[in-house]
Scaffold this motif. Structure first.
Motif, short mmCIF file in Angstrom:
data_model
loop_
_atom_site.label_atom_id
_atom_site.label_comp_id
_atom_site.label_asym_id
_atom_site.label_seq_id
_atom_site.Cartn_x
_atom_site.Cartn_y
_atom_site.Cartn_z
N UNK A 249 4.16 -12.70 -22.58
CA UNK A 249 5.23 -12.08 -23.35
C UNK A 249 5.68 -12.90 -24.55
N UNK A 250 4.84 -13.85 -25.00
CA UNK A 250 5.26 -14.67 -26.14
C UNK A 250 4.95 -14.01 -27.48
N UNK A 251 3.98 -13.12 -27.49
CA UNK A 251 3.52 -12.60 -28.78
C UNK A 251 4.62 -11.91 -29.57
N UNK A 252 5.59 -11.30 -28.85
CA UNK A 252 6.61 -10.58 -29.58
C UNK A 252 7.58 -11.52 -30.28
N UNK A 253 7.53 -12.81 -29.97
CA UNK A 253 8.38 -13.78 -30.66
C UNK A 253 7.77 -14.20 -31.98
N UNK A 254 6.48 -14.06 -32.10
CA UNK A 254 5.76 -14.48 -33.29
C UNK A 254 5.37 -13.23 -34.06
N UNK A 255 5.68 -13.19 -35.34
CA UNK A 255 5.31 -12.01 -36.11
C UNK A 255 4.82 -12.42 -37.49
N UNK A 256 4.19 -11.49 -38.15
CA UNK A 256 3.73 -11.74 -39.51
C UNK A 256 4.31 -10.66 -40.42
N UNK A 257 4.57 -11.05 -41.63
CA UNK A 257 5.04 -10.09 -42.63
C UNK A 257 4.17 -10.25 -43.87
N UNK A 328 3.18 -14.21 -44.41
CA UNK A 328 3.98 -15.24 -43.75
C UNK A 328 3.85 -15.04 -42.24
N UNK A 329 3.52 -16.07 -41.52
CA UNK A 329 3.42 -16.00 -40.06
C UNK A 329 4.42 -16.99 -39.47
N UNK A 330 5.26 -16.50 -38.59
CA UNK A 330 6.29 -17.36 -38.01
C UNK A 330 7.00 -16.67 -36.87
N UNK A 331 8.24 -17.03 -36.66
CA UNK A 331 9.00 -16.45 -35.55
C UNK A 331 10.21 -15.69 -36.09
N UNK A 332 10.33 -14.44 -35.66
CA UNK A 332 11.48 -13.60 -36.03
C UNK A 332 11.68 -13.55 -37.54
N UNK A 333 10.61 -13.34 -38.28
CA UNK A 333 10.70 -13.32 -39.74
C UNK A 333 11.26 -11.99 -40.23
N UNK A 337 14.54 -10.35 -46.36
CA UNK A 337 15.18 -11.61 -46.79
C UNK A 337 14.21 -12.49 -47.57
N UNK A 338 12.97 -12.59 -47.06
CA UNK A 338 11.99 -13.42 -47.76
C UNK A 338 11.58 -12.78 -49.08
N UNK A 339 11.43 -11.45 -49.09
CA UNK A 339 11.10 -10.76 -50.33
C UNK A 339 12.18 -10.96 -51.39
#
Length: 346
Positions: A249-257, A328-333, A337-339
């Motif tokens: 269940x860790x994958x949902x903590x890491x996302x890419x945008x 961008x690959x990270x956690x809860x991105x 906000x980044x855009x």
């Protein structure tokens, strides 16, 4: 029937997997190689870099899932289509000598290897070996797995180690599955650090697994190919943190945008601003292409932590829109906000 040998190339974000693949394609020693790139994210940055390497021009139809390269190799990008893509490749097995699969930096290698136990694949292909690429400078700085001394002390104090982060688990699973470890960016650390890292790795790896330094992906293909390990048949000797788990269940903590913007950026200014974004956001990896003002060439940008590398890889095509495309690959991105921060860069 002869099985196609498949080499799985795994490793953490920014370790140098795509650079290694580019070198292998450019120095294939007349091998007909099929390359599968399993990316995390929607923009095919790594696949495009492979297809744009100097001797690997695209085939007739760049929209095909499988691209034929002019040097006799094949290249395709796989996201959630591993099984049908493998079927397509296996139908062309007479024109393939070996296969390379680059996993996402966030992928566990063992589930991929387990797929080679499926009868439809097992009869025609075998996992020849697993190569794990490790960023030496990142380990020395503790950016990806924390301070090596502190991590080792914590392991000794708590053998169960219930408080590992998902990133540490991914890294350890990649090491546990390895038949060979390639240590990259060793020129960026001193001899004391290099000795410490090699000693630590030797404790983490199965007996007999070698650690070899590799500069800019330049290594003799004979070292990487021909292990004859049939990895799918001895997975029990390659323990994973998730062997006993029914669901990870860790994958949902890491996302890419992905951010695609028409704006052009001066490289130095963009990198300085990205470093500021990294300081306040849990970003593991940044990669993409940048439109630079008054430059006819496309800039490739790759970042891990606060370390960024850039280079111009090719000219913009006449019918190609000059856009800046970053993943961008990270956690809860948060994409907006980044855009918004990127839009404010002058």
């Amino acid at each position: 029937m002869h099985k196609i040998p498949v080499t799985v190339i795994t490793g953490f974000l920014g370790a140098g997997k795509t650079t290694l693949l580019r070198h292998l394609l450019q120095n294939n020693q007349n091998r007909r190689i099929a390359v599968l790139v399993n990316e995390f994210g929607e923009v095919g940055i790594d696949g495009e870099l492979l297809r744009d390497c100097q001797i690997c021009e695209e085939g007739d139809n760049p929209n095909d899932n499988i691209i034929e390269l002019t040097n006799g190799c094949l290249c395709c990008t796989v996201q959630e289509e591993f099984y049908p893509t493998m079927q397509q490749l296996l139908e062309r097995r007479e024109s393939i000598d070996c296969m390379l699969i680059e996993t996402s930096g966030l992928a566990l290698p063992k589930p991929l290897v387990q797929a080679f136990r499926w009868p439809e694949i097992r009869n025609s292909a075998t996992v020849d070996g697993v190569i794990t690429v490790v960023d030496c400078q990142a380990l020395a700085s503790g950016k990806l797995v924390g301070n090596l001394d502190a991590l080792e002390a914590q392991r000794k104090a708590d053998p169960n180690l219930e408080h590992e982060t998902p990133i540490e688990e991914l890294f350890e699973d990649q090491l546990a599955c390895a038949d060979l470890v390639l240590l990259t960016k060793t020129d960026l650390v001193d001899n004391t650090q290099l000795t410490q890292i090699k000693a630590w790795l030797s404790q983490e790896l199965r007996p007999g697994v070698k650690v070899i330094s590799c500069h800019q992906g330049e290594i003799n293909p004979d070292i990487l190919l021909g292990f004859n390990a049939a990895v799918e048949d001895n997975l029990e000797s390659r323990p994973s943190h998730h062997d006993e788990e029914e669901e990870h269940d860790h994958d949902d903590e890491i996302n890419s945008i992905q951010i695609i913007i028409d704006q052009a950026y001066e490289p130095k200014t963009l990198v300085e601003n990205l470093k500021e974004i990294v300081k306040t956001t849990e970003i593991y990896r940044i990669k993409g292409f940048v439109n630079v003002p008054n430059k006819p060439m496309r800039l490739v940008l790759q970042g891990v932590g606060d370390r960024f590398d850039t280079f111009y890889d090719r000219f913009w095509q006449p019918d190609e829109q000059k856009t800046t495309r970053l993943v961008f690959i990270g956690r809860d991105l948060n994409q907006q906000k980044i855009a918004d921060k990127l839009a404010l860069i002058a």
